[in-house]
Design a protein around this motif. Structure first.
Motif, PDB file in Angstrom:
ATOM      1  N   THR A  44     100.293  34.057  78.533  1.00 47.17           N
ATOM      2  CA  THR A  44      99.238  33.072  78.795  1.00 47.17           C
ATOM      3  C   THR A  44      98.823  33.090  80.263  1.00 47.17           C
ATOM      4  OG1 THR A  44     100.818  31.263  79.102  1.00 47.17           O
ATOM      5  CG2 THR A  44      99.915  31.584  76.878  1.00 47.17           C
ATOM      6  N   ARG A  45      99.776  33.300  81.150  1.00 48.97           N
ATOM      7  CA  ARG A  45      99.424  33.404  82.575  1.00 48.97           C
ATOM      8  C   ARG A  45      98.564  34.628  82.837  1.00 48.97           C
ATOM      9  NH1 ARG A  45     105.249  31.645  84.988  1.00 48.97           N
ATOM     10  NH2 ARG A  45     104.871  29.408  84.884  1.00 48.97           N
ATOM     11  N   ALA A  46      98.898  35.736  82.220  1.00 49.82           N
ATOM     12  CA  ALA A  46      98.094  36.956  82.399  1.00 49.82           C
ATOM     13  C   ALA A  46      96.685  36.752  81.847  1.00 49.82           C
ATOM     14  CB  ALA A  46      98.769  38.137  81.716  1.00 49.82           C
ATOM     15  N   LEU A  47      96.592  36.158  80.669  1.00 45.54           N
ATOM     16  CA  LEU A  47      95.279  35.894  80.077  1.00 45.54           C
ATOM     17  C   LEU A  47      94.483  34.917  80.941  1.00 45.54           C
ATOM     18  CD1 LEU A  47      93.277  36.336  77.796  1.00 45.54           C
ATOM     19  CD2 LEU A  47      94.485  34.573  76.489  1.00 45.54           C
ATOM     20  N   GLY A  48      95.147  33.872  81.424  1.00 50.71           N
ATOM     21  CA  GLY A  48      94.485  32.907  82.304  1.00 50.71           C
ATOM     22  C   GLY A  48      93.988  33.563  83.576  1.00 50.71           C
ATOM     23  N   GLY A  49      94.820  34.403  84.169  1.00 53.84           N
ATOM     24  CA  GLY A  49      94.413  35.121  85.374  1.00 53.84           C
ATOM     25  C   GLY A  49      93.222  36.029  85.123  1.00 53.84           C
ATOM     26  N   LEU A  50      93.217  36.702  83.970  1.00 57.36           N
ATOM     27  CA  LEU A  50      92.079  37.566  83.626  1.00 57.36           C
ATOM     28  C   LEU A  50      90.793  36.772  83.451  1.00 57.36           C
ATOM     29  CD1 LEU A  50      93.716  40.112  81.148  1.00 57.36           C
ATOM     30  CD2 LEU A  50      92.832  40.570  83.447  1.00 57.36           C
ATOM     31  N   LEU A  51      90.886  35.617  82.810  1.00 53.44           N
ATOM     32  CA  LEU A  51      89.696  34.767  82.645  1.00 53.44           C
ATOM     33  C   LEU A  51      89.154  34.319  84.004  1.00 53.44           C
ATOM     34  CD1 LEU A  51      90.655  32.582  79.555  1.00 53.44           C
ATOM     35  CD2 LEU A  51      88.734  34.180  79.722  1.00 53.44           C
ATOM     36  N   ILE A  52      90.039  33.936  84.892  1.00 54.91           N
ATOM     37  CA  ILE A  52      89.614  33.520  86.232  1.00 54.91           C
ATOM     38  C   ILE A  52      89.011  34.698  86.984  1.00 54.91           C
ATOM     39  CG2 ILE A  52      90.429  32.690  88.477  1.00 54.91           C
ATOM     40  CD1 ILE A  52      92.516  30.998  86.843  1.00 54.91           C
ATOM     41  N   LEU A  53      89.650  35.846  86.897  1.00 56.19           N
ATOM     42  CA  LEU A  53      89.139  37.040  87.592  1.00 56.19           C
ATOM     43  C   LEU A  53      87.805  37.516  87.016  1.00 56.19           C
ATOM     44  CD1 LEU A  53      92.390  39.114  88.184  1.00 56.19           C
ATOM     45  CD2 LEU A  53      90.965  37.970  89.900  1.00 56.19           C
ATOM     46  N   ALA A  54      87.551  37.264  85.754  1.00 60.12           N
ATOM     47  CA  ALA A  54      86.248  37.600  85.159  1.00 60.12           C
ATOM     48  C   ALA A  54      85.204  36.545  85.521  1.00 60.12           C
ATOM     49  CB  ALA A  54      86.375  37.711  83.642  1.00 60.12           C
ATOM     50  N   GLY A  55      85.595  35.288  85.514  1.00 62.00           N
ATOM     51  CA  GLY A  55      84.648  34.205  85.743  1.00 62.00           C
ATOM     52  C   GLY A  55      84.180  34.065  87.181  1.00 62.00           C
ATOM     53  N   LEU A  56      85.079  34.261  88.127  1.00 62.16           N
ATOM     54  CA  LEU A  56      84.724  34.036  89.536  1.00 62.16           C
ATOM     55  C   LEU A  56      83.623  34.963  90.040  1.00 62.16           C
ATOM     56  CD1 LEU A  56      85.247  32.253  91.945  1.00 62.16           C
ATOM     57  CD2 LEU A  56      87.103  33.777  92.601  1.00 62.16           C
ATOM     58  N   PRO A  57      83.715  36.283  89.860  1.00 66.91           N
ATOM     59  CA  PRO A  57      82.606  37.124  90.334  1.00 66.91           C
ATOM     60  C   PRO A  57      81.301  36.852  89.593  1.00 66.91           C
ATOM     61  CG  PRO A  57      84.427  38.490  89.511  1.00 66.91           C
ATOM     62  CD  PRO A  57      84.829  37.062  89.346  1.00 66.91           C
ATOM     63  N   LEU A  58      81.397  36.523  88.296  1.00 70.90           N
ATOM     64  CA  LEU A  58      80.192  36.194  87.542  1.00 70.90           C
ATOM     65  C   LEU A  58      79.547  34.932  88.105  1.00 70.90           C
ATOM     66  CD1 LEU A  58      78.263  36.725  85.187  1.00 70.90           C
ATOM     67  CD2 LEU A  58      79.879  35.486  83.707  1.00 70.90           C
ATOM     68  N   LEU A  59      80.344  33.938  88.426  1.00 73.73           N
ATOM     69  CA  LEU A  59      79.826  32.706  89.017  1.00 73.73           C
ATOM     70  C   LEU A  59      79.135  32.993  90.349  1.00 73.73           C
ATOM     71  CD1 LEU A  59      79.526  29.619  89.040  1.00 73.73           C
ATOM     72  CD2 LEU A  59      81.784  29.516  90.115  1.00 73.73           C
ATOM     73  N   LEU A  60      79.777  33.771  91.198  1.00 72.42           N
ATOM     74  CA  LEU A  60      79.193  34.093  92.505  1.00 72.42           C
ATOM     75  C   LEU A  60      77.901  34.900  92.352  1.00 72.42           C
ATOM     76  CD1 LEU A  60      82.478  34.927  94.425  1.00 72.42           C
ATOM     77  CD2 LEU A  60      81.105  32.818  94.567  1.00 72.42           C
ATOM     78  N   TRP A  61      77.876  35.821  91.411  1.00 73.00           N
ATOM     79  CA  TRP A  61      76.684  36.635  91.153  1.00 73.00           C
ATOM     80  C   TRP A  61      75.509  35.748  90.722  1.00 73.00           C
ATOM     81  CZ3 TRP A  61      76.888  41.245  87.149  1.00 73.00           C
ATOM     82  CH2 TRP A  61      75.704  41.943  87.174  1.00 73.00           C
ATOM     83  N   THR A  62      75.773  34.823  89.793  1.00 71.16           N
ATOM     84  CA  THR A  62      74.682  33.980  89.295  1.00 71.16           C
ATOM     85  C   THR A  62      74.190  32.999  90.362  1.00 71.16           C
ATOM     86  OG1 THR A  62      76.283  32.448  88.293  1.00 71.16           O
ATOM     87  CG2 THR A  62      75.389  34.180  86.880  1.00 71.16           C
ATOM     88  N   ILE A  63      75.090  32.489  91.177  1.00 73.89           N
ATOM     89  CA  ILE A  63      74.682  31.597  92.274  1.00 73.89           C
ATOM     90  C   ILE A  63      73.806  32.369  93.254  1.00 73.89           C
ATOM     91  CG2 ILE A  63      75.505  30.318  94.294  1.00 73.89           C
ATOM     92  CD1 ILE A  63      77.943  29.497  92.570  1.00 73.89           C
ATOM     93  N   ARG A  64      74.221  33.593  93.580  1.00 75.84           N
ATOM     94  CA  ARG A  64      73.435  34.430  94.490  1.00 75.84           C
ATOM     95  C   ARG A  64      72.043  34.713  93.917  1.00 75.84           C
ATOM     96  NH1 ARG A  64      74.439  40.548  94.602  1.00 75.84           N
ATOM     97  NH2 ARG A  64      73.146  40.170  92.808  1.00 75.84           N
ATOM     98  N   ASP A  65      71.975  35.047  92.624  1.00 70.99           N
ATOM     99  CA  ASP A  65      70.681  35.335  92.007  1.00 70.99           C
ATOM    100  C   ASP A  65      69.772  34.115  91.977  1.00 70.99           C
ATOM    101  OD1 ASP A  65      71.373  37.955  91.690  1.00 70.99           O
ATOM    102  OD2 ASP A  65      71.543  37.899  89.504  1.00 70.99           O
TER     103      ASP A  65
END
Length: 171
Positions: free
Chosen positions: A45-66
């Motif tokens: 669950t920690r690995a899955l949680g970390g992967l979700l965070i690692l996928a979500g954070l760059p996507l969030l930054l990309w969309t804010i920038r756009d």
């Protein structure tokens, strides 16, 4: 423009992703309901949680920038984009910013093994599932008219397209 973006980020995602989860951590960490999964499943669950965070954070930054660069606005309702953003992740799904925030919130719940954080992620998701079609999308239709309606017909709200959609009106 940069100050508007910074203010919007500090008010909205900062509170949703850091302040509220931090308060939940302080409030719930010693409660019996803290553990979602048994100790034997925590590494997964920690690995899955970390992967979700690692996928979500760059996507969030990309969309804010756009929103700033392409849309000439911010993620805040008081300073919305002036141009319809249909590039990058917006070619695959209409709400990648909220999808990113949801991924991070559910990732936090898994990483922390916390029922309190899972409840917060579910509440945030439900709130957006109600708000977006009832308020945000009608507002976008009023602001962007036929362009938004065409976009809405071709790109789904939550389920990503495998092939990107190219807007005939995008420049």
């Amino acid at each position: 423009m940069l100050l508007h973006q910074l203010a919007a980020v500090l008010i909205l995602p900062f509170n949703v992703l850091l302040v509220i989860p931090g308060l939940l951590f302080l409030q719930c960490r010693n409660k019996p309901s803290w553990g979602l999964f048994p100790a034997s499943a925590r590494s997964v669950t920690r690995a899955l949680g970390g992967l979700l965070i690692l996928a979500g954070l760059p996507l969030l930054l990309w969309t804010i920038r756009d929103f700033g660069r392409i849309g000439q606005g911010s993620l805040a309702p008081w300073d919305p984009p002036k141009k319809l953003v249909v590039r990058g992740p917006y070619r695959h799904v209409r709400n990648p910013m909220i999808s990113a925030v949801m991924a991070i919130l559910f990732g936090q719940a898994l990483l922390l093994n916390s029922l309190c954080h899972l409840a917060w992620a579910a509440l945030f998701s439900l709130g957006n599932a109600l708000y977006i079609p009832r308020s945000e999308e009608p507002g976008l239709e009023k602001r962007f008219g036929a362009d938004y309606r065409r976009y809405k017909q071709n790109v789904r709200r939550w389920q990503p397209r495998l092939e990107p959609w190219y807007a005939p009106f995008a420049k």
